[in-house]
Scaffold this motif. Structure first.
Motif, short mmCIF file in Angstrom:
data_model
loop_
_atom_site.label_atom_id
_atom_site.label_comp_id
_atom_site.label_asym_id
_atom_site.label_seq_id
_atom_site.Cartn_x
_atom_site.Cartn_y
_atom_site.Cartn_z
N ASP A 29 -42.76 12.01 7.50
CA ASP A 29 -43.23 11.85 6.11
C ASP A 29 -43.69 13.18 5.54
O ASP A 29 -43.41 13.50 4.37
CB ASP A 29 -44.38 10.84 6.06
CG ASP A 29 -43.90 9.41 6.30
OD1 ASP A 29 -42.69 9.16 6.11
OD2 ASP A 29 -44.73 8.57 6.68
N GLU A 30 -44.38 13.96 6.37
CA GLU A 30 -44.84 15.28 5.92
C GLU A 30 -43.65 16.19 5.62
O GLU A 30 -43.61 16.88 4.61
CB GLU A 30 -45.71 15.91 7.01
CG GLU A 30 -46.53 17.09 6.54
CD GLU A 30 -47.92 16.68 6.10
OE1 GLU A 30 -48.54 17.49 5.39
OE2 GLU A 30 -48.37 15.60 6.45
N ALA A 31 -42.66 16.17 6.52
CA ALA A 31 -41.45 16.99 6.31
C ALA A 31 -40.71 16.54 5.06
O ALA A 31 -40.22 17.37 4.28
CB ALA A 31 -40.55 16.90 7.53
N ASN A 32 -40.62 15.23 4.85
CA ASN A 32 -39.96 14.71 3.66
C ASN A 32 -40.64 15.20 2.38
O ASN A 32 -39.98 15.55 1.40
CB ASN A 32 -39.96 13.19 3.71
CG ASN A 32 -39.31 12.57 2.49
OD1 ASN A 32 -38.13 12.74 2.23
ND2 ASN A 32 -40.11 11.84 1.72
N HIS A 33 -41.98 15.22 2.41
CA HIS A 33 -42.73 15.70 1.24
C HIS A 33 -42.41 17.15 0.94
O HIS A 33 -42.11 17.51 -0.22
CB HIS A 33 -44.22 15.53 1.50
CG HIS A 33 -45.08 16.30 0.55
ND1 HIS A 33 -45.24 15.96 -0.78
CD2 HIS A 33 -45.83 17.43 0.73
CE1 HIS A 33 -46.03 16.84 -1.38
NE2 HIS A 33 -46.41 17.73 -0.48
N TYR A 34 -42.46 18.02 1.96
CA TYR A 34 -42.26 19.45 1.72
C TYR A 34 -40.82 19.77 1.34
O TYR A 34 -40.57 20.59 0.45
CB TYR A 34 -42.68 20.26 2.96
CG TYR A 34 -44.17 20.37 3.10
CD1 TYR A 34 -44.92 21.08 2.17
CD2 TYR A 34 -44.85 19.75 4.15
CE1 TYR A 34 -46.30 21.18 2.28
CE2 TYR A 34 -46.22 19.84 4.27
CZ TYR A 34 -46.94 20.56 3.34
OH TYR A 34 -48.30 20.66 3.46
N PHE A 35 -39.85 19.13 2.00
CA PHE A 35 -38.46 19.40 1.67
C PHE A 35 -38.10 18.84 0.30
O PHE A 35 -37.34 19.46 -0.45
CB PHE A 35 -37.53 18.82 2.75
CG PHE A 35 -37.34 19.72 3.92
CD1 PHE A 35 -36.33 20.66 3.94
CD2 PHE A 35 -38.17 19.63 5.03
CE1 PHE A 35 -36.14 21.50 5.02
CE2 PHE A 35 -38.01 20.47 6.12
CZ PHE A 35 -36.99 21.40 6.11
N ASN A 36 -38.65 17.68 -0.06
CA ASN A 36 -38.44 17.15 -1.41
C ASN A 36 -39.00 18.10 -2.46
O ASN A 36 -38.34 18.39 -3.48
CB ASN A 36 -39.10 15.78 -1.54
CG ASN A 36 -38.12 14.64 -1.32
OD1 ASN A 36 -37.26 14.38 -2.14
ND2 ASN A 36 -38.25 13.99 -0.18
#
Length: 408
Positions: free
Chosen positions: A237-244
């Motif tokens: 979820d954290e990675a999804n936030h930053y890449f988004n």
């Protein structure tokens, strides 16, 4: 019941012997096993690319789907089911993508082609102008250097097609035969087939993304216990936030920068506006250095075509860059990932060394993810030890956060 039938639960010695043999084989044949694993993983290359495409397309599709959902809720006549909503959202996303591609292929790409054709058809004139401009500039700076037209012509005559193909082949991962034109063409064909396959796989992923996410979570919980699975999903979820955030910010910044460069160059009748604007869009995805690369390419093109307008181009380009970076971008997108310039440079350097050009592109969000995870771990352990650390002092605190003792 057959008494000679082997049962791993009862005959643990046999299981341990088999495990030891397999483990020993892996240890003593690491290069071979590694090669097998890489070849097996390469079989699913279209799937990996499809995941990336689906992740990128999901960003606009999610907003489009929310728009249709709100429209359906507020409408008294039309009520869309979940499947119809998803199909309409995927179709609308693809329609927007194809429309953008159509605009580029109809208006922008032909102008870029004309610009490139103009460059090659006027190389001799550009060589004369560029050499004269460099010589005048060096003399004005009291530098004893003269660039002749012959020097410029010798430079672009020395450009080797095989070297260029080898460089492109290295990008496509075909360095062994990259100097061979026929092999290079076949590699491009294979890349096109992989891209088409990956695109359709991405459409299937988007159409049933909740189902695939459920399957992924079930497999994850099956392979590891639920506590570790929850931690892995939190990191995802954290990675999804930053890449988004990074993709949205980078695409928006690149589009705005390209539009501003094109409008300004058109207003002041500067040469090659389409080509330089497209370079600005592509290089904007390279953090911190992309604008300088665009400025370098633009300086060479403008100095060759109209050296008298070079100073105007440089002033306008820097002005647009500063205006877009300091006023427009913060109001449209804000901070991409919330890390400082030092960590951006560090991420670009490390991941660029590890993964090449792809590492440069993904270095910023990866660095932001690692930075956030390390910050969370360090702060948690400091909290467990009842310590509060600042740039000025280190103090011990109680459960309410009040200072008890100054340690440093």
């Amino acid at each position: 019941m057959d008494k000679n039938k082997l049962n791993p639960k009862k005959d643990k010695n046999l299981f341990y012997i088999m495990y030891a043999i397999i483990f020993a084989y892996v240890i003593f044949n690491i290069p071979t096993v590694y090669s097998w694993l890489i070849n097996i993983l390469r079989l699913a290359t279209p799937f990996y690319i499809a995941i990336v495409i689906a992740f990128i397309l999901n960003i606009p599709m999610r907003n489009i789907e929310n728009f249709y959902r709100n429209l359906s809720k507020n409408s008294k006549k039309v009520k869309l089911s979940k499947d119809a909503l998803r199909a309409l959202s995927v179709a609308s996303t693809l329609a927007i993508i194809f429309f953008i591609v159509f605009l580029f292929s109809t208006f922008i790409i032909p102008r870029i082609g004309q610009s490139i054709l103009m460059i090659f058809s006027n190389l001799d004139n550009y060589a004369v102008r560029f050499s004269a401009w460099v010589t005048d500039l060096s003399h004005s700076l009291k530098i004893n250097y003269t660039l002749t037209t012959k020097d410029v012509k010798d430079f672009y005559n020395s450009i080797n097609l095989n070297t260029l193909l080898q460089t492109l082949g290295n990008i496509f991962g075909t360095s062994e035969h990259s100097g061979d034109i026929s092999y290079f063409v076949n590699s491009i064909g294979g890349t096109a087939i992989t891209a088409i396959t990956s695109f359709f796989m991405a459409i299937y992923i988007l159409s049933n993304k909740e189902k695939h996410m459920t399957q992924f979570r079930k497999i994850l919980v099956y392979l590891i216990n639920e506590d570790h699975a929850v931690r892995v999903l939190q990191v995802c979820d954290e990675a999804n936030h930053y890449f988004n955030s990074f993709i949205t910010g980078a695409v928006t910044e690149a589009a705005v920068f390209m539009t501003l460069i094109y409008i300004i160059m058109r207003l002041f009748s500067l040469p090659f506006p389409e080509l330089i604007a497209i370079c600005g869009f592509m290089f904007s995805f390279i953090p911190m250095f992309g604008s300088f690369l665009t400025l370098l390419i633009g300086t060479i093109l403008v100095s060759a075509a109209a050296s008298s307008k070079l100073l105007l181009f440089v002033i306008l380009f820097i002005s647009v860059q500063q205006f877009e970076g300091n006023f427009i971008y913060p109001r449209i997108v804000g901070s991409k990932v919330g890390i400082g310039g030092l960590f951006v440079l560090l991420g670009i350097t490390i991941f660029g060394k590890l993964f090449g050009f792809v590492g440069v592109l993904i270095g910023v969000p990866l660095t932001a993810l690692i930075y956030a995870l390390l910050t969370r771990i360090i702060n948690f352990h400091l909290y467990q030890k009842h310590l509060h650390v600042t740039s000025e002092r280190i103090t011990r605190i109680d459960d309410d956060g009040n200072d008890i003792e100054t340690l440093y």
